[in-house]
Design an enzyme around this catalytic site. Structure first.
Site, PDB file in Angstrom:
ATOM      1  N   GLU A   1       0.824  -1.212   0.000  1.00 19.66           N
ATOM      2  CA  GLU A   1       0.000   0.000   0.000  1.00 19.66           C
ATOM      3  C   GLU A   1       0.857   1.261   0.000  1.00 19.66           C
ATOM      4  OE1 GLU A   1      -3.188  -0.103  -0.529  1.00 19.66           O
ATOM      5  OE2 GLU A   1      -3.099  -2.287  -0.543  1.00 19.66           O
TER       6      GLU A   1
ATOM      7  N   GLU B   1      -0.425  -2.408 -10.057  1.00 17.74           N
ATOM      8  CA  GLU B   1      -0.354  -3.469  -9.060  1.00 17.74           C
ATOM      9  C   GLU B   1       1.021  -4.146  -9.068  1.00 17.74           C
ATOM     10  OE1 GLU B   1      -2.352  -4.732  -6.619  1.00 17.74           O
ATOM     11  OE2 GLU B   1      -3.459  -2.895  -6.943  1.00 17.74           O
TER      12      GLU B   1
END
Length: 261
Positions: free
Chosen positions: A126, A189
């Site tokens: 994150e 990602e």
């Protein structure tokens, strides 16, 4: 074409040419670090007011310990000085990081991220989204497509912020809490996996646990709604293979693993 559109296009071309992600990918970034940090901080304060914050001392010490070890490996950021970590009391299997150094971890994640290394994997991932300016990138793409032409100017301080709240939250990566999904792309990602894995490994955590984490995520989704984290962070065999390839290329870091349990 209007003067405004010509100016915007020229600005876009210039910024695209001079902006690059941590992996060297060209990015469209229309907003400053200070603007994104202000937006992240504003959104985080709203979440703290509207969602239940965990009062469990043991859980908070554990999450804070892991997060502190991971963030200690992050270079100093120009737009903020410290990382703020809040544990939200919720069954959601989720976590996020916002521009401005804001990290949220939901207690439900701890049922799937079963040890320090797996939690560090999520937090590192994150944080990597923030370091790679992925929220800025998505908001900029929305702005360019005229889908969010007023979002940022309104969100940064105007009383009309609520009108654009859902779209702004979605661009920041926390839209799942508000019924709006704007998933990160596969390239983003992969970038977050690579950068996040290196950060957590530098902190002394075991990167091999990242594979078990995503297997746990997949198992948690069988026969029921998938964990919220998988709504924007799809897990599949390709991802696990990419993680294994990244691990093979990591240097042998010598940092001592912190004892957070």
């Amino acid at each position: 074409m209007s003067w405004f559109k010509i100016t915007t296009l020229a600005l876009t071309v210039g910024l695209t040419a001079c902006s690059a992600s941590p992996t060297g990918r060209h990015q469209l970034l229309l907003f400053s670090d200070n603007d994104m940090s202000s937006l992240g901080a504003q959104s985080f304060e709203e979440m703290k007011q509207q969602q239940k914050i965990s009062q469990d001392d043991k859980v908070n010490r554990y999450v804070q310990c892991v997060a502190a070890a991971v963030t200690a490996q992050v270079p100093k950021q120009a737009a903020f000085d410290t990382w703020e970590v809040v544990v939200f009391d919720s069954d959601q299997v989720n976590a996020f990081a916002l521009p401005g150094g804001k990290i949220g971890v939901y207690t439900g994640l701890l049922n799937v991220a079963k040890n320090e290394d797996q939690l560090a994997t999520v937090i590192g991932h994150e944080i990597a989204h923030v370091l790679a300016d992925h929220s800025n990138e998505r908001l900029s793409q929305s702005q360019l497509a005229n889908a969010g032409l007023q979002i940022t100017s309104v969100a940064l301080g105007s009383s009309e912020y609520a009108q654009y709240r859902n779209a702004t939250m979605a661009a920041l990566g926390v839209g799942v809490q508000y019924g709006v999904l704007l998933p990160y792309g596969r390239t983003q990602e992969s970038e977050a996996d690579i950068v996040g894995l290196e950060i957590m490994a530098k902190a002394g955590f075991n990167p091999a646990e990242s594979v078990d984490l995503w297997r746990n995520m997949a198992a948690a989704s069988q026969g029921q709604q998938p964990p919220e984290l998988l709504s924007t962070h799809p897990s599949h065999n390709t991802r696990i293979s990419d993680l294994q390839n990244t691990m093979a290329k990591l240097p042998n870091y010598t940092a001592n693993k912190p004892n957070c349990s």
